[in-house]
Design an enzyme around this catalytic site. Structure first.
Site: not given
Ligand code: CTP
Length: 417
Positions: A221-223, A288
């Site tokens: 995943s990403n922040p 995102a």
């Protein structure tokens, strides 16, 4: 099951300086002991039994003086009782008496959550200004490969949403006060920024990260915090649009008056966005999206092995490009994050994905982009022309973005709803 996560929420709230009082419903006490709740909270736990003890205070009124109420693991039954004004146990009587923000964190089987009766109750509560977080759909794949339960949001996300609600409450009080001041000083003129210039338009916004599971408990995943997309959704709502917000896992509560679809993976995001975009006039992709997912997702948790491992990833569909390939009269907006050659790369992306423009930001600028409340973006058109905006709050970026969208819609021969 969800009740066992309650101590985790209590602990996190206390770590962040909140004073927490607990009401345990009869159903909660079937899953978790009073003692484990009392240990994680500030002192004793109120129950239906303590409600009827002879005491100087009326417990439901005492609890209702809280700054916020969070219902962790809300059942269909409690939702129904609150939506119909029942006050036959301590929890529902407290909900009748409270004037502070209320956050519902439902936990129930997906079929129950989707039942029209439950949805109508949730809608009624939303109409009264109550907030919702989750349930989270497709936790381990809503495409048939997982459990398919309506999973409750995680304790960390619940604590963050509860505290965000308190902050939001004090901010909206400030905004309200400054509005009143402005109204006085301009002899009652309406704030032009909330003119209903998007009335009748369906705006679809994607937000947050996606999660691409490698096995049932690990994901890529990403922040992304989702704040930019939520700001666009709220701004569009305030300008009269009907809004669908498709969001990955974030710790922000559902904005009232917005249809929220919570998803996890890029494939689920695509299904939800494509479905919602059918009758949309505007689609804003702030999500995102992970570019890759596991080629073979393991159904069981993978134990570690000696030495290196190789993960085989396969590309996810490009949702913005898919929408761009069958654009109709929709206005399509993308976001991009670049570390170098930003404008040229963003213009290329806008052309490739057939977007009307892309808002470009830089992950390296402090307080902006991932997680921050501000954003510093450059508007980039497919022809390579660009406009750098100053550092603004995400809500102000949303306002300008929608101003640009309106200008584009005015130039279209025919704009769909
Ligand atoms: N996007 C999308 N589907 C994807 C990836 C991205 O719809 N699978 C959207 C994002 O929501 C964003 C825009 O496309 O609005 C730009 O995303 P970005 O990741 O910067 O573009 P990519 O095409 O993935 O380019 P890069 O090679 O730089 O990763």
């Amino acid at each position: 099951m969800a009740a066992v996560k309650a101590p985790g929420v209590l602990r996190r709230l206390r770590e962040r300086g909140a004073r927490v009082r607990v009401i345990a419903t009869a159903a909660a006490l079937a899953f978790i002991t009073e003692l484990s709740l009392a240990t994680a909270a500030d002192g004793e736990v109120a129950t239906d039994a303590t409600w009827f003890e002879p005491r100087p205070d009326a417990q439901h009124l005492t609890h209702a003086r809280a700054d916020a109420v969070v219902i962790v693991g809300a059942s269909a039954d409690l939702l129904a009782r609150a939506a119909t004004g029942r006050g036959d146990d301590l929890a529902s009587a407290t909900l009748l008496s409270v004037r502070a923000p209320v956050l519902w964190v439902p936990a129930m089987n997906e079929r129950m959550w989707e039942h029209p009766a439950v949805q109508a109750n949730a809608e009624r509560l939303r109409g009264w200004g109550h907030h919702f977080l989750g349930p989270v759909y497709g936790a381990f794949g809503s495409r048939g490969e997982g459990t398919g339960m309506g999973r409750m949001a995680e304790p960390e996300d619940i604590a963050a949403a509860a505290l965000g609600l308190l902050e939001g409450e004090s901010r909206s009080r400030e905004v309200e006060e400054s509005r009143e001041q402005a109204a006085l000083s301009t002899s009652g003129l309406l704030d032009p920024s909330t003119a209903p210039d998007l009335r009748g338009v369906h705006v679809v916004v994607s937000a947050g990260p996606t999660r691409e599971y490698l096995d049932p408990v690990r994901f890529i995943s990403n922040p992304s915090s989702g704040k930019m997309g939520f700001a666009v959704a709220e701004e569009a709502r305030d300008r009269g649009a009907s809004v669908t917000l498709v969001t990955g896992p974030v710790s922000l509560p559902d904005p009232p008056g917005v249809r929220v679809v919570r998803i996890e993976s890029a494939l689920d995001l695509r299904d939800a966005v494509v479905e919602a975009a059918r009758d949309a006039g505007v689609v804003v992709m702030t999500a995102a999206v992970a570019d890759y997912r596991a080629a073979d997702r393991a159904t069981e948790k993978q134990a570690k092995v000696a030495g290196d491992v190789t993960v085989h990833l396969t590309p996810n569909p490009d949702i913005l490009a898919e929408l761009g390939a069958d654009k109709g009269g929709r206005v399509l907006i993308g976001f991009a994050m670049e570390t170098h050659a930003g404008v040229e790369r963003a213009a290329l992306k806008a052309r490739r994905k057939n977007a009307d423009f892309i808002l470009l930001n830089y992950p390296t600028r402090e307080g902006t982009a991932f997680g921050g409340d501000d954003n510093e973006v450059t508007l980039v058109r497919p022809d390579g022309s660009s406009e750098a905006w100053p550092r603004l709050t995400k809500r102000e970026v949303a306002r300008r973005l929608l101003d640009e969208v309106l200008a584009i819609r005015e130039r279209l021969p025919h704009s769909p709803g």
